[in-house]
Design a protein around this motif. Structure first.
Motif, PDB file in Angstrom:
ATOM      1  N   TRP A 177     -37.673   8.750 -11.780  1.00 32.21           N
ATOM      2  CA  TRP A 177     -37.427  10.189 -11.826  1.00 32.21           C
ATOM      3  C   TRP A 177     -38.388  10.852 -12.700  1.00 32.21           C
ATOM      4  O   TRP A 177     -39.075  11.797 -12.457  1.00 32.21           O
ATOM      5  CB  TRP A 177     -35.852  10.329 -12.255  1.00 32.21           C
ATOM      6  N   ASP A 213     -27.619   8.957  -2.350  1.00 33.33           N
ATOM      7  CA  ASP A 213     -28.413   8.417  -3.485  1.00 33.33           C
ATOM      8  C   ASP A 213     -29.427   7.558  -2.944  1.00 33.33           C
ATOM      9  O   ASP A 213     -29.154   6.673  -2.352  1.00 33.33           O
ATOM     10  CB  ASP A 213     -27.632   8.145  -4.534  1.00 33.33           C
ATOM     11  N   ASP A 224     -32.743   5.696 -13.228  1.00 28.18           N
ATOM     12  CA  ASP A 224     -31.704   6.642 -12.700  1.00 28.18           C
ATOM     13  C   ASP A 224     -31.981   6.677 -11.461  1.00 28.18           C
ATOM     14  O   ASP A 224     -33.199   6.976 -10.880  1.00 28.18           O
ATOM     15  CB  ASP A 224     -31.956   7.999 -13.446  1.00 28.18           C
ATOM     16  N   TRP A 225     -31.006   6.525 -10.326  1.00 29.82           N
ATOM     17  CA  TRP A 225     -31.139   7.025  -9.084  1.00 29.82           C
ATOM     18  C   TRP A 225     -31.241   8.276  -8.839  1.00 29.82           C
ATOM     19  O   TRP A 225     -31.048   9.226  -9.801  1.00 29.82           O
ATOM     20  CB  TRP A 225     -29.775   6.619  -8.571  1.00 29.82           C
ATOM     21  N   ILE A 226     -31.694   8.769  -7.751  1.00 27.33           N
ATOM     22  CA  ILE A 226     -32.051  10.172  -7.282  1.00 27.33           C
ATOM     23  C   ILE A 226     -31.307  10.410  -6.205  1.00 27.33           C
ATOM     24  O   ILE A 226     -31.458   9.910  -5.018  1.00 27.33           O
ATOM     25  CB  ILE A 226     -33.681  10.112  -7.090  1.00 27.33           C
ATOM     26  N   ASP A 230     -30.571  16.160  -6.611  1.00 28.72           N
ATOM     27  CA  ASP A 230     -31.702  16.061  -7.614  1.00 28.72           C
ATOM     28  C   ASP A 230     -32.920  15.960  -7.187  1.00 28.72           C
ATOM     29  O   ASP A 230     -33.824  16.902  -7.846  1.00 28.72           O
ATOM     30  CB  ASP A 230     -31.409  14.368  -8.145  1.00 28.72           C
ATOM     31  N   LEU A 231     -33.277  15.631  -5.995  1.00 30.91           N
ATOM     32  CA  LEU A 231     -34.752  15.845  -5.554  1.00 30.91           C
ATOM     33  C   LEU A 231     -34.896  17.225  -4.921  1.00 30.91           C
ATOM     34  O   LEU A 231     -35.888  17.711  -5.156  1.00 30.91           O
ATOM     35  CB  LEU A 231     -34.767  14.773  -4.102  1.00 30.91           C
ATOM     36  N   ILE A 234     -35.849  18.994  -8.065  1.00 28.36           N
ATOM     37  CA  ILE A 234     -37.086  18.710  -8.718  1.00 28.36           C
ATOM     38  C   ILE A 234     -38.279  19.404  -7.883  1.00 28.36           C
ATOM     39  O   ILE A 234     -39.261  19.978  -8.471  1.00 28.36           O
ATOM     40  CB  ILE A 234     -37.135  16.856  -8.254  1.00 28.36           C
TER      41      ILE A 234
END
Length: 374
Positions: A177, A213, A224-226, A230-231, A234
């Motif tokens: 990440w 995820d 950390d998983w994404i 989250d993406l 980002i």
């Protein structure tokens, strides 16, 4: 079933078998169970680095519970290689501290090697992200994408590879990440990328779960998983106007809604509630990777055209294997289609690029994907 699901199932079996041996051992000492009575996995003997399993696994009393746990883990590892090979107490053959310490240097070097953008010209920049460091299939895909876009789509010097793989910890930035954000921010510095003129292609390949995820990990590194949200955050908090997002993972259709907008294209290997296929320790490339990149983009120069080729090939392969259809997804708009056409008109298209696993010589014919779920 995804890799994390398999691991959770195997660990549950481990705990149950160990507890059963312990409870039986409190009342009586049943006869030893020959290991030969346990069926070997279909793909042959366990990894050569795995400790030899004793000829018998005796049922014992509670004082030997820890030994039973270790023996049970070894037996399970014969069916579930994702639990790891080698001695259960062995760690990776690199320093985790040094790996983390090196990340800023590796990211800086990757960014410093990029060519600057061409004023008044639409350039394509590629960021390829291989999240799972325990299977070479994901490394194979991102390194092939690097080769494909460098040689066929005139993007040499505009590709950054982030990958989790023990073989590349000293030469490539990790797919994390943090590194993803560092690279995206770095693209926007020193005239490397013009957000109004250029196109960002982000390709991410890994395992995915039903909660949408992306698995990010390698050995015991705390990564950390994404997730889909989250993406989206980002990317949507950064000024990349023109984007192509390609996600290859189970349930990757769950990323579409958060990434789509009027100037973006989103392509995924499966719909939000379906698995995709082709990963695993015995596979060189996923179904989607082979169909979209190796077959599709070597037959056409358009992402939509490659997607249509891939969708049909994947449907045929899954039907032949009697698998539930993964149903790859695409979301696009006239604006991003026109921008991609503008980019294509300004490049010199190179020849098709054969696929080979990372580190292997290029073959004369293309590799076949194996039938394993992501």
């Amino acid at each position: 079933m995804s890799r994390p699901d398999i691991a959770r199932l195997a660990l549950a079996l481990l705990a149950g078998l160990a507890l059963g041996w312990w409870l039986r051992g409190r009342d009586a000492a049943p006869p030893a169970v020959p290991v030969a009575a346990v069926a070997a996995p279909a793909d042959g003997a366990p990894d050569a680095t795995t400790r030899a399993i004793p000829d018998t696994v005796p049922a014992t009393d509670s004082a030997e519970l820890i030994d039973n746990l270790a023996a049970t883990r070894e037996l399970l590892a014969r069916w579930f290689p994702v639990l790891g090979s080698g001695d259960a107490h062995d760690g990776p053959d690199y320093s985790a501290e040094r790996v983390f310490y090196d990340q800023f240097r590796l990211v800086d070097e990757a960014l410093a090697s990029l060519r600057p953008q061409t004023p008044g010209h639409t350039d394509l920049y590629v960021v390829a992200f291989a999240g799972d460091g325990d299977e070479n299939v994901f490394r194979n895909e991102v390194e092939y994408v690097e080769k494909l876009f460098s040689e066929r789509f005139d993007a040499r010097g505009r590709v950054v590879v982030l990958e989790n793989n023990p073989a590349t910890v000293e030469t490539r930035p990790l797919a994390t990440w943090t590194n993803l954000e560092l690279v995206l921010d770095g693209l926007l510095e020193q005239d490397r990328f013009d957000p109004d003129e250029d196109i960002l292609l982000l390709f991410m390949t890994s395992h995915g779960d039903e909660d949408h995820d992306l698995y990010v990990g390698m050995d015991n590194l705390p990564l950390d998983w994404i997730g889909a949200e989250d993406l989206s955050e980002i990317l949507n908090t950064r000024p990349f106007r023109w984007r192509v997002n390609i996600i290859s993972a189970c349930y990757s259709g769950g990323f579409v809604d958060g990434l789509r907008n009027s100037t973006s294209m989103v392509i995924t290997a499966a719909r939000a509630d379906r698995t995709s296929f082709g990963c695993g320790a015995n596979s060189d490339i996923t179904y989607f990777g082979k169909a979209f990149f190796v077959e599709g983009l070597n037959q056409t120069d358009t992402f939509r055209g490659a997607f249509e080729i891939a969708r049909q090939l994947i449907a045929d392969w899954e039907a032949a294997d009697e698998q539930q259809a993964s149903e790859p997804q695409i979301a696009s708009t006239p604006l991003i289609e026109a921008k991609l056409a503008q980019w294509r008109s300004g490049i010199r298209l190179g020849p098709p690029q054969p696929f080979a696993p990372a580190g292997a010589p290029a073959p004369s014919n293309q590799s076949s994907a194996k039938s394993m779920k992501q």
